[in-house]
Design an enzyme around this catalytic site. Structure first.
Site, PDB file in Angstrom:
ATOM      1  N   ASP A  20      -6.603  -7.378  14.035  1.00 21.74           N
ATOM      2  CA  ASP A  20      -6.195  -8.710  14.474  1.00 21.74           C
ATOM      3  C   ASP A  20      -7.003  -9.169  15.692  1.00 21.74           C
ATOM      4  O   ASP A  20      -7.470 -10.305  15.750  1.00 21.74           O
ATOM      5  CB  ASP A  20      -4.698  -8.739  14.772  1.00 21.74           C
ATOM      6  CG  ASP A  20      -4.218  -7.543  15.610  1.00 21.74           C
ATOM      7  OD1 ASP A  20      -5.070  -6.712  16.018  1.00 21.74           O
ATOM      8  OD2 ASP A  20      -3.009  -7.434  15.850  1.00 21.74           O
TER       9      ASP A  20
ATOM     10  N   ASP B 101       4.611  -8.825   9.383  1.00 18.53           N
ATOM     11  CA  ASP B 101       4.847  -7.396   9.173  1.00 18.53           C
ATOM     12  C   ASP B 101       6.273  -7.191   8.667  1.00 18.53           C
ATOM     13  O   ASP B 101       7.118  -8.092   8.748  1.00 18.53           O
ATOM     14  CB  ASP B 101       4.620  -6.634  10.475  1.00 18.53           C
ATOM     15  CG  ASP B 101       3.140  -6.437  10.786  1.00 18.53           C
ATOM     16  OD1 ASP B 101       2.303  -6.710   9.906  1.00 18.53           O
ATOM     17  OD2 ASP B 101       2.820  -6.026  11.921  1.00 18.53           O
TER      18      ASP B 101
ATOM     19  N   ASP C  95       0.825  -1.220   0.000  1.00 16.15           N
ATOM     20  CA  ASP C  95       0.000   0.000   0.000  1.00 16.15           C
ATOM     21  C   ASP C  95       0.854   1.263   0.000  1.00 16.15           C
ATOM     22  O   ASP C  95       0.362   2.351   0.315  1.00 16.15           O
ATOM     23  CB  ASP C  95      -0.915   0.016   1.238  1.00 16.15           C
ATOM     24  CG  ASP C  95      -2.205  -0.762   1.021  1.00 16.15           C
ATOM     25  OD1 ASP C  95      -2.386  -1.328  -0.073  1.00 16.15           O
ATOM     26  OD2 ASP C  95      -3.041  -0.808   1.941  1.00 16.15           O
TER      27      ASP C  95
END
Length: 496
Positions: A241, A148, A93
């Protein structure tokens, strides 16, 4: 006297809630100790038996990760798993030049025979949750591993986590976070201390008794059917999450936490990055309390004890608000105590709540001992680390309380990513990082004012009462003075 009664009532309520939370932590400690006595582990998958290995998709949600993107891709590329059963999705993104550099790196890896795809979106709706959901629509894998940008899983990570899915009721396997830069600074040591408590005491303590735990956003793997059955990713909270974790467990999916599988990652090394991360986690926790409370309480699938732990889990971040209330009101309470002699029995009762701190001290010692070992030398080090952690945690209480209040009130805000640095040694510098915000928020100014406020609290200890002062709250006000002073000073200096 009405104002004094209101102050006493609010102060007492906050102390009682903190005490309840401490008792819950003590229960988790007992669960943790009993779990270690009967803990069993499954052997890793045999890489030579390719026909028995499931298809896996690894999702890498990233956003403007100039400093760690190459490290992430090179690390994932050496994952020990058959290439024809592994897909890697780079869910990018980004809005800066890394879009192009990441694309080029992905193309180079693809040329080696790796099934890797670079997915970009023009509309960042849903932020990380939106990216994960979009990637899921075309994911080939039966299982979805998520990392991540600052995480560096070991090459055998999939082989060690996937065996637990032989139980068809398991929807998620979560691993413990490690810290590649734990010793970089006082700030990183404090963050590591807090995360270690979560990833040992809390995750094991809840999971061992079947209470709800949360997927931690990264370093875990989902069964794809579980994500879809639970309603897929939703971007209406800042902690997507935690949201999906509760929805999945409310539909009777089981989670498995693996304390013995460590996934190394990088801790924020500058306080502005830690602040943005703390704000997102604490506001998201409060948002999920609003979203999930009644679903948990009305569920017929879970026990009363699991409901209680679930509610306290969802209220985790709200403890910062209670700590902040107790801190601010402790100075007026000092004066009330010495002005109204007939209330002294009440204050003797209230002093009982110092037991909360003793409980936390005991609980965290077992976590610390598990990592560093026991003995007098480590215990002395632990005492220093415990009080340092609590001091700085209280210094964050204003910042985190604002996040919690915004979450409970339903105020929406953008998903603010935590800048990554690729820093692990003292020789590395963060000063040139292009993602660090240079502006100073108004919260920092108030933290400076609170530093002076608690200096006044220490001064008050010498002047109240008729017996030469009242020093019962002096250590508390000293810790608050040092905590807010540290957060204020670091926040100011990180902008230069």
């Amino acid at each position: 006297m009405i104002l004094e009664i209101i102050i006493i009532a609010i102060y007492s309520t906050s102390l009682a809630l903190i005490f309840m939370y401490a008792l819950a932590q003590l229960n988790l400690l007992l669960n943790y100790l009993s779990a270690h006595k009967k803990d069993t582990h499954l052997p890793p998958l045999d890489i030579s038996k390719e026909k028995e290995l499931p298809y896996v998709t690894i999702q890498l949600p990233v956003y403007n990760e100039m400093y760690v993107m190459d490290r992430l891709l090179e690390n994932i590329a050496i994952m020990n798993y058959p290439k024809h059963k592994l897909e890697i999705q780079v869910l990018d993104d980004s809005t800066d030049e890394t879009v192009q550099t990441t694309f080029e790196h992905v193309q180079r890896l693809k040329a080696t025979g790796l099934d890797i795809v670079h997915i970009t979106r023009t509309d960042r709706s849903g932020f990380k949750a939106g990216a994960l959901k979009e990637g899921l629509e075309i994911a080939k894998g039966e299982f979805i591993a998520i990392f991540d940008a600052d995480f560096l899983p070991e090459s055998d990570w999939l082989l060690r986590t996937l065996p637990y899915f032989k139980d068809r009721n398991i929807g998620v396997v979560q691993t413990r976070w490690g810290h590649i830069n734990r010793e970089y600074s006082l700030l990183t040591r404090i963050q590591a201390f807090a995360l270690d408590a979560h990833f040992t005491l809390e995750q094991v303590g809840r999971n061992s008794k079947g209470h709800f735990i949360n997927f931690n956003g990264t370093a875990g793997v989902w069964r794809k059917d579980c994500i879809i059955d639970a309603g897929n990713w939703e971007g209406d909270t800042l902690t997507e999450d935690l949201d999906l974790s509760y929805r999945a467990q409310l539909k009777n999916w089981k989670f498995k936490y693996l304390e013995d599988v460590e996934t190394p990652a990088e801790l924020p090394v500058v306080i502005s990055a830690a602040r943005s991360q703390q704000f997102r986690w604490n506001k998201g926790g409060a948002e999920n309390f609003r979203k999930m409370l009644w679903r948990v309480l009305k569920s017929d699938n879970i026990s009363g004890k699991t409901k209680l732990h679930g509610v306290l889990h969802l209220l985790n971040s709200t403890m910062f608000l209670n700590v902040f209330i107790v801190a601010v009101l402790s100075i007026p309470m000092l004066y009330i105590k010495n002005e109204y002699a007939h209330l002294k029995p009440y204050f003797y009762v209230m002093s009982f709540f110092v037991v909360s701190s003793v409980i936390f001290f005991i609980c965290y010692w077992f976590m610390y001992k598990n990592i560093y070992g026991g003995g007098i030398k480590n215990f002395i080090k632990y005492i220093g680390m415990f009080f340092t952690f609590f001091t700085v945690a209280m210094g964050f209480s204003l910042h985190n309380s604002i996040a919690v209040l915004e979450g409970h009130m339903g105020k929406r805000s953008e998903f603010v990513r935590t800048p990554k640095f690729n820093i692990s040694t003292l020789k590395d510098s963060w000063k040139g990082n292009k993602y660090i915000k240079k502006n100073i928020s108004v919260n920092v100014i108030f933290e400076g004012i609170l530093t002076l406020y608690f200096a006044f609290g220490m001064y008050s200890a010498f002047v109240v009462g008729d017996q030469g002062g009242d020093f019962g709250l002096f250590p508390f006000h000293l810790m608050l003075f040092l905590g807010f002073g540290y957060v204020f000073f670091k926040s100011i200096t990180s902008k230069v």
